[in-house]
Structures are given as C-alpha cells and as structure tokens.
Design an enzyme around this catalytic site. Structure first.
Site, short mmCIF file in Angstrom:
data_model
loop_
_atom_site.label_atom_id
_atom_site.label_comp_id
_atom_site.label_asym_id
_atom_site.label_seq_id
_atom_site.Cartn_x
_atom_site.Cartn_y
_atom_site.Cartn_z
N TYR A 103 -8.01 -8.08 6.99
CA TYR A 103 -9.05 -7.51 6.15
C TYR A 103 -10.22 -8.51 6.02
O TYR A 103 -10.21 -9.56 6.65
CB TYR A 103 -8.44 -7.04 4.83
CG TYR A 103 -7.41 -5.96 5.11
CD1 TYR A 103 -7.81 -4.74 5.68
CD2 TYR A 103 -6.05 -6.18 4.93
CE1 TYR A 103 -6.88 -3.76 6.02
CE2 TYR A 103 -5.11 -5.20 5.28
CZ TYR A 103 -5.53 -4.00 5.82
OH TYR A 103 -4.63 -3.03 6.18
N THR A 132 0.85 -1.20 0.00
CA THR A 132 0.00 0.00 0.00
C THR A 132 0.88 1.24 0.00
O THR A 132 1.74 1.40 0.86
CB THR A 132 -0.92 -0.02 1.23
OG1 THR A 132 -1.87 -1.07 1.06
CG2 THR A 132 -1.67 1.30 1.39
N ASN A 165 -3.89 -10.27 6.73
CA ASN A 165 -3.65 -9.00 7.41
C ASN A 165 -4.88 -8.33 8.04
O ASN A 165 -4.93 -7.11 8.17
CB ASN A 165 -2.94 -8.02 6.47
CG ASN A 165 -1.62 -8.59 5.98
OD1 ASN A 165 -1.08 -9.47 6.61
ND2 ASN A 165 -1.13 -8.11 4.85
N HIS A 202 -6.83 -11.26 -1.64
CA HIS A 202 -6.24 -10.84 -0.36
C HIS A 202 -7.06 -11.41 0.79
O HIS A 202 -8.16 -10.91 1.09
CB HIS A 202 -6.22 -9.31 -0.32
CG HIS A 202 -5.40 -8.72 0.78
ND1 HIS A 202 -4.93 -9.44 1.86
CD2 HIS A 202 -4.93 -7.45 0.97
CE1 HIS A 202 -4.23 -8.64 2.65
NE2 HIS A 202 -4.22 -7.43 2.13
N ASN A 239 -4.13 -5.30 12.92
CA ASN A 239 -5.58 -5.07 12.83
C ASN A 239 -6.37 -5.90 13.83
O ASN A 239 -7.46 -6.39 13.53
CB ASN A 239 -6.09 -5.31 11.39
CG ASN A 239 -5.69 -4.20 10.43
OD1 ASN A 239 -5.55 -3.05 10.84
ND2 ASN A 239 -5.48 -4.55 9.17
C1 PHB Z 1 -1.66 -0.91 5.22
O1 PHB Z 1 -2.08 0.02 4.52
O2 PHB Z 1 -1.10 -0.71 6.30
C2 PHB Z 1 -1.82 -2.29 4.75
C3 PHB Z 1 -2.58 -2.54 3.64
C4 PHB Z 1 -2.72 -3.85 3.20
C5 PHB Z 1 -2.11 -4.86 3.89
C6 PHB Z 1 -1.34 -4.61 5.00
C7 PHB Z 1 -1.20 -3.31 5.44
O3 PHB Z 1 -2.26 -6.12 3.51
#
Ligand code: PHB
Length: 361
Positions: free
Chosen positions: A182, A28, A180, A177, A237
């Site tokens: 999400y 990102t 992390n 994805h 997260n």
């Molecule tokens: C972030 O923006 O911090 C971020 C985005 C996507 C990811 C991990 C971190 O998979």
C-alpha cells in the site's frame, strides 16, 4: 526486554499492561455499512475477540482517496468516528485494548472507487499486475498518477487527521500501515518508487514519507501509543525491493530512535509462505530495539518457541483469530481450533464472521 516468556505472560505496551501476548492481526473483512461506516455487526465481531492482549483493527482508509476495496471502513467522516466509538466501547467493556490501523492504498485502487473517478495515486506511474476489487467485480489495475512533490504534505495531513479521528473514536493507539504494497510501502520499496525528488532514490529518500507520517501522527498521539507495520518480503500487490535487508534495516533503526509503542512485522508473504528473498528478522528486531510483534502463519507451538528464544515480544494471529473468537482460551487449554473458511473472508454478513463457535465448556 521481555525474554523467556510465553504467550500468557502479561506485557507492557506503552502505557498499557496487556493481559497476554496474543495479538489479533489486522484483517480486511469488507463488511462496513453504508458510507464505509462500521456497523453493529462489526461491533459484535470485535467484541467477541476482546480477550486478545491487543486487537489491531482491519486496515482503515484515512481519506476517501485511500480506499481500494468495497466495504472497507474509513476514519475520515463523523459517522465513521461514531461507528468506531461503538466498537472501542464494546472492546473496553470486555477489558480489551484496540489500536486502529491507518491506511491509504495508493495505486491498489481503481477509478471506479475514487471520488470523481480519477486515477489512484502512487509514488511513480507504475501499474501493478492483476485486478482491483471494485463494486462491479474485478477490473484490471490502471497506471496510477505519480504524486507531485508538492502534494505529499497533503498526504501527511490525511494521516494526521485520521490519527486525530482515531483519538476521538476512543482507540488506545494507532498502527501506521506501511506494509503489503500500500501507499507507504510503495514509497519504501524500490520496485514501485522510481522518483527522482527527495522522496525517491536512496533509502533515506524512500523512507522520508513514512517518517513524516510518523512525525505527524506522533503530534496527535504520544509516541508510546503509535506502532508501525512492515512486510519486507511480501510480494503481494506487485512489490519488490532489490535489498530488503538494507531497506528495512534502515527503517527499523530510524523508527527505533523514536521510541514507538512497537514494530509489527509480517515475516512471510501474504499466504504464510517464506519467499525466496531472505531477511534477517532478528537483526531487524535488534536494530529497532523496542517492542516487536511478529506475524505470519504462526501456530501456538511456533509462537511459544519464538517468544522463548526472544525473537519477538508478542505474536499476531490473523486467520486463527478470525476463526476462533476465544483464541487465547483455546491456546491456554490446548483445545481444538475452528478452521478458517476462506470463502467468507471478504464481504457478506455474519456467516463466517460472527458465527464461529466458542469452546463449549
Ligand atoms: C486485502 O484486502 O487483501 C488486504 C488488505 C490489507 C492488507 C493486506 C491485504 O494489509
């Protein structure tokens, strides 16, 4: 399987013969233009890094509700497809290959980022700790709205449409994805999923949404051009699973039966540190049985040893690729590396984005 190899041996990935095993990890960078549309600055950035065996794009929201940060690109409008097309053309011109990462952040959002200012959605109404990044600065996360069972088909359809748009934009494949913290990861891990319907409870239930998304995406793309990313022990997260070996072993095995392009695993936590929770990643790789991409704070030396042992087929580099547009050449020559500058990771302009120097030869 591709055992006894190094970073520079070519590798077959689905229909593609990649020129090396050095993958650019999804990163990102929060530098999309107006309307979350990739712009010419982003074209330059990706084209500079086209010598990777494979580039995986930064996480890209499949729908307006899937956004969680300022200025991340989308793949839900015609303008975004056009913006991405310029990037895939530029990467292909340099002989590179590029997959798009399909993203929905779920609860890692904020009403101020949502169309109509509504609550972000999640498997369960559990508030993550910490703050959301909004256009007005940091704001505490809110308690998300738990998705109704009847809404989940709509979520699957959003991934399907994102996948179709990625095809229209000229990508070589897509990565789902599911890492992390999400949306799909929120369903997989039991710390964030307390549902009592067919999408919560047992791991068979918690994996259902991911498997339905994979099924939908592979109706658009041949299975050989679809990968999945997981992060079994990343607590980022507010994530937690009570038995990551079992949870992700099941997921890896189920995905393995589908003969996907690859499984991509972040083997550490976000900061490159191994957490207290242990997962046997070699077992995960073996349960999947196909091409395996390892990621997480790898150096040249550790990646080389990893491939030689057969612990992975390819290795993805994040921060090192961000700071070194010519990373494969630098690895090949054992040349010094530029150091990543964290203060320019997210947002801004070309500084810390397209101005990291190439090797002077
Ligand atoms: C972030 O923006 O911090 C971020 C985005 C996507 C990811 C991990 C971190 O998979």
């Amino acid at each position: 399987m591709n055992y006894g190899t190094d970073l520079f041996s070519p590798v077959r990935l689905g229909p593609y013969e990649l020129r090396n095993r050095i993958v650019m990890a999804p990163l990102t960078r929060s530098r999309a233009g107006q309307g979350q549309v990739p712009q010419s600055l982003n074209v330059t950035y990706y084209q500079q890094r086209a010598s990777a065996g494979l580039i995986i794009s930064e996480a890209t929201q499949v729908c307006p509700e899937g956004v969680g940060y300022p200025n991340t690109p989308g793949i839900h409008s015609a303008e975004q497809v056009q913006g991405w097309r310029a990037i895939t053309d530029a990467v292909h011109q340099r002989g590179g290959r590029m997959f798009l990462q399909l993203w929905h952040v779920g609860r890692i959002s904020h009403p101020s980022l949502q169309p109509g200012g509504v609550l972000p959605v999640a498997p369960s109404a559990i508030r993550p700790e910490g703050d959301a990044f909004t256009y007005e600065g940091l704001k505490p996360f809110v308690t998300p709205r738990a998705l109704e069972t009847t809404e989940l088909q709509g979520i699957v359809d959003q991934y399907r449409r994102g996948a179709q748009h990625a095809l229209d934009a000229g990508f070589d494949g897509v990565e789902i994805h599911s890492a992390n913290g999400y949306l799909l990861d929120q369903f997989l891990r039991d710390g964030s999923n307390r549902r009592t319907d067919a999408y919560g409870g047992s791991i068979e239930h918690r994996a259902r949404l991911l498997l339905e998304v994979v099924e939908a995406v592979t109706q658009v793309w041949d299975v050989q051009r679809v990968g999945v990313r997981l992060s079994p022990i990343n607590p980022f997260n507010s994530m937690y699973d009570s038995d990551p070996d079992q949870t992700f072993g099941y997921v890896a095995e189920r995905l393995g039966t589908l003969k996907l392009a690859y499984l991509h695993v972040l083997e550490v936590d976000q900061s490159g540190v191994t957490t207290g929770q242990a997962v046997n990643f070699r077992r995960l790789r073996d349960l999947f049985g196909g091409t395996y991409i390892a990621n997480g704070g790898f150096t040249y030396e550790r990646a080389t040893a990893y491939l030689a042992r057969g612990d992975a087929d390819l290795v993805a580099f994040g921060q090192l690729f961000l700071a070194n547009p010519d990373l494969p050449e630098r690895f090949a020559k054992r040349a010094p590396l530029n150091q990543p500058q964290p203060e320019t990771f997210y947002g801004g302009d070309e500084k810390g984005y397209t101005d990291y120097p190439y090797l002077v030869s």
